[in-house]
Design an enzyme around this catalytic site. Sequence first.
Site, PDB file in Angstrom:
ATOM      1  N   LYS A  13      95.075  24.601  64.820  1.00 21.81           N
ATOM      2  CA  LYS A  13      96.271  23.989  65.431  1.00 21.81           C
ATOM      3  C   LYS A  13      96.321  24.258  66.933  1.00 21.81           C
ATOM      4  CE  LYS A  13      99.021  26.537  62.890  1.00 21.81           C
ATOM      5  NZ  LYS A  13      98.084  27.404  62.132  1.00 21.81           N
ATOM      6  N   ARG A  88     108.019  26.147  59.397  1.00 17.36           N
ATOM      7  CA  ARG A  88     107.160  26.879  58.473  1.00 17.36           C
ATOM      8  C   ARG A  88     107.865  27.205  57.177  1.00 17.36           C
ATOM      9  NH1 ARG A  88     103.622  29.451  62.390  1.00 17.36           N
ATOM     10  NH2 ARG A  88     102.393  31.050  61.416  1.00 17.36           N
ATOM     11  N   ARG A 127      88.268  35.353  67.037  1.00 20.28           N
ATOM     12  CA  ARG A 127      89.064  34.660  68.052  1.00 20.28           C
ATOM     13  C   ARG A 127      89.362  35.544  69.259  1.00 20.28           C
ATOM     14  NH1 ARG A 127      94.454  31.674  66.448  1.00 20.28           N
ATOM     15  NH2 ARG A 127      94.833  33.613  65.318  1.00 20.28           N
ATOM     16  N   ARG A 160      94.360  39.055  69.283  1.00 19.80           N
ATOM     17  CA  ARG A 160      95.715  39.203  68.757  1.00 19.80           C
ATOM     18  C   ARG A 160      95.779  40.373  67.801  1.00 19.80           C
ATOM     19  NH1 ARG A 160      97.623  33.239  66.931  1.00 19.80           N
ATOM     20  NH2 ARG A 160      98.530  34.474  65.250  1.00 19.80           N
ATOM     21  N   ARG A 171      99.331  36.779  56.042  1.00 15.52           N
ATOM     22  CA  ARG A 171      99.658  35.507  56.707  1.00 15.52           C
ATOM     23  C   ARG A 171      99.333  34.336  55.785  1.00 15.52           C
ATOM     24  NH1 ARG A 171      96.255  36.459  61.928  1.00 15.52           N
ATOM     25  NH2 ARG A 171      96.803  34.312  62.468  1.00 15.52           N
TER      26      ARG A 171
HETATM   27  P1  AP5 Z   1      93.197  28.391  66.369  1.00 20.84           P
HETATM   28  O1  AP5 Z   1      93.226  26.974  66.811  1.00 20.84           O
HETATM   29  O2  AP5 Z   1      93.613  29.423  67.358  1.00 20.84           O
HETATM   30  O3  AP5 Z   1      94.012  28.558  65.000  1.00 20.84           O
HETATM   31  P2  AP5 Z   1      95.520  28.233  64.651  1.00 20.84           P
HETATM   32  O4  AP5 Z   1      95.555  27.143  63.616  1.00 20.84           O
HETATM   33  O5  AP5 Z   1      96.329  28.014  65.882  1.00 20.84           O
HETATM   34  O6  AP5 Z   1      95.904  29.564  63.859  1.00 20.84           O
HETATM   35  P3  AP5 Z   1      96.890  30.753  64.192  1.00 20.84           P
HETATM   36  O7  AP5 Z   1      96.247  31.996  63.676  1.00 20.84           O
HETATM   37  O8  AP5 Z   1      97.359  30.747  65.596  1.00 20.84           O
HETATM   38  O9  AP5 Z   1      98.066  30.339  63.238  1.00 20.84           O
HETATM   39  P4  AP5 Z   1      99.176  31.192  62.694  1.00 20.84           P
HETATM   40  O10 AP5 Z   1      99.987  30.152  62.058  1.00 20.84           O
HETATM   41  O11 AP5 Z   1      98.767  32.311  61.827  1.00 20.84           O
HETATM   42  O12 AP5 Z   1      99.800  31.931  63.996  1.00 20.84           O
HETATM   43  P5  AP5 Z   1     101.068  31.642  64.897  1.00 20.84           P
HETATM   44  O13 AP5 Z   1     100.737  32.026  66.269  1.00 20.84           O
HETATM   45  O14 AP5 Z   1     101.621  30.278  64.647  1.00 20.84           O
HETATM   46  O15 AP5 Z   1      91.725  28.710  65.834  1.00 20.84           O
HETATM   47  C1  AP5 Z   1      91.356  29.989  65.336  1.00 20.84           C
HETATM   48  C2  AP5 Z   1      89.933  30.348  65.773  1.00 20.84           C
HETATM   49  O16 AP5 Z   1      88.997  29.417  65.212  1.00 20.84           O
HETATM   50  C3  AP5 Z   1      89.722  30.264  67.308  1.00 20.84           C
HETATM   51  O17 AP5 Z   1      88.879  31.317  67.691  1.00 20.84           O
HETATM   52  C4  AP5 Z   1      89.039  28.905  67.524  1.00 20.84           C
HETATM   53  O18 AP5 Z   1      88.183  28.938  68.647  1.00 20.84           O
HETATM   54  C5  AP5 Z   1      88.264  28.721  66.231  1.00 20.84           C
HETATM   55  N1  AP5 Z   1      88.225  27.313  65.812  1.00 20.84           N
HETATM   56  C6  AP5 Z   1      89.240  26.385  65.918  1.00 20.84           C
HETATM   57  N2  AP5 Z   1      88.852  25.188  65.410  1.00 20.84           N
HETATM   58  C7  AP5 Z   1      87.568  25.367  64.976  1.00 20.84           C
HETATM   59  C8  AP5 Z   1      86.627  24.498  64.319  1.00 20.84           C
HETATM   60  N3  AP5 Z   1      86.944  23.206  64.036  1.00 20.84           N
HETATM   61  N4  AP5 Z   1      85.417  25.005  63.985  1.00 20.84           N
HETATM   62  C9  AP5 Z   1      85.109  26.315  64.266  1.00 20.84           C
HETATM   63  N5  AP5 Z   1      85.948  27.180  64.887  1.00 20.84           N
HETATM   64  C10 AP5 Z   1      87.179  26.709  65.219  1.00 20.84           C
HETATM   65  O19 AP5 Z   1     102.138  32.671  64.287  1.00 20.84           O
HETATM   66  C11 AP5 Z   1     101.997  34.061  64.420  1.00 20.84           C
HETATM   67  C12 AP5 Z   1     103.184  34.787  63.794  1.00 20.84           C
HETATM   68  O20 AP5 Z   1     104.400  34.420  64.462  1.00 20.84           O
HETATM   69  C13 AP5 Z   1     103.453  34.469  62.312  1.00 20.84           C
HETATM   70  O21 AP5 Z   1     102.657  35.253  61.453  1.00 20.84           O
HETATM   71  C14 AP5 Z   1     104.946  34.785  62.208  1.00 20.84           C
HETATM   72  O22 AP5 Z   1     105.172  36.175  62.109  1.00 20.84           O
HETATM   73  C15 AP5 Z   1     105.488  34.324  63.549  1.00 20.84           C
HETATM   74  N6  AP5 Z   1     105.955  32.916  63.533  1.00 20.84           N
HETATM   75  C16 AP5 Z   1     105.473  31.889  64.289  1.00 20.84           C
HETATM   76  N7  AP5 Z   1     106.125  30.740  64.028  1.00 20.84           N
HETATM   77  C17 AP5 Z   1     107.047  31.045  63.073  1.00 20.84           C
HETATM   78  C18 AP5 Z   1     108.025  30.268  62.372  1.00 20.84           C
HETATM   79  N8  AP5 Z   1     108.180  28.941  62.600  1.00 20.84           N
HETATM   80  N9  AP5 Z   1     108.794  30.901  61.454  1.00 20.84           N
HETATM   81  C19 AP5 Z   1     108.664  32.234  61.218  1.00 20.84           C
HETATM   82  N10 AP5 Z   1     107.767  33.018  61.837  1.00 20.84           N
HETATM   83  C20 AP5 Z   1     106.954  32.428  62.760  1.00 20.84           C
HETATM   84 ZN    ZN Z   2      97.848  29.145  66.850  1.00 16.70          ZN
END
Ligand code: AP5
Ligand code: ZN
Length: 214
Positions: A13, A88, A127, A160, A171
Amino acid sequence: KRVILIGPPGSGKGTQSPIIKDEYCLCHLATGDMLRAAVSAKTPLGIKAKEAMDKGELVSDDLVVGIIDEAMKKPSCQKGFILDGFPRTVVQAKKLDEMLANQGTKVDMVLNFAIDDTVLEERITGRWIHPSSGRTYHSKFAPPKVPGVDDVTGEPLTQRKDDTAAVLKSRLEAFHRQTQPVIAYYAQKGVVKNISAEKPPQEVTSEVQKALSS
Ligand code: AP5
Ligand code: ZN
């Protein structure tokens, strides 16, 4: 367009959203990035969110709905947006629909980043991020030109705190239990498009672009 990206941790994402943002000139809101910024600045919001984030659990609906409500008031977000990491939970989705209904609009499209859980640990543990820009790298799949250094600014990259195999488990559990129902909620409304998120990044980008222009 008003677009939501949904997918498990590591599904891509955050990698795809800056690309589509540049192209479609939308506002890009990532609740995870906003919460991490609040945690590192030790704001009252960050202090409340830190414990849940460190454990890989969701922070409370009220906190994130508050952040989104505030951010969506920006003029740049009036014509369209990309939401990454929100909603979410079904409660968050209903709140968002309410907010949009008040402005006479609605969600146009939900891109479901579909990918097998088994691929995600390698993506997450490799990452590296540039916190101030949100640029994302991967030690194997998308390495920076110089290890540990951002290509554009030359500043150091960081990992992270929640990107460990153990925290990933919680997660993923949160994703399946609390976020998968959000996909079903929007599927009922007929706005969900599936993206094959296990493909290489450029192929995922083309799929996303195709979905957005349809
Ligand atoms: P990347 O694109 O960074 O992954 P992502 O989908 O953004 O995954 P996240 O880990 O950021 O999602 P998340 O939902 O756990 O975290 P968030 O920050 O939202 O890609 C990952 C890696 O893979 C990178 O190294 C990239 O280079 C590589 N990659 C990407 N695409 C690729 C491909 N096609 N092929 C190969 N490699 C690839 O949330 C964090 C925390 O915040 C949550 O746990 C929660 O505590 C809180 N939070 C956030 N939003 C909410 C909400 N709405 N409600 C409640 N709590 C929330
Ligand atoms: Zn992300």
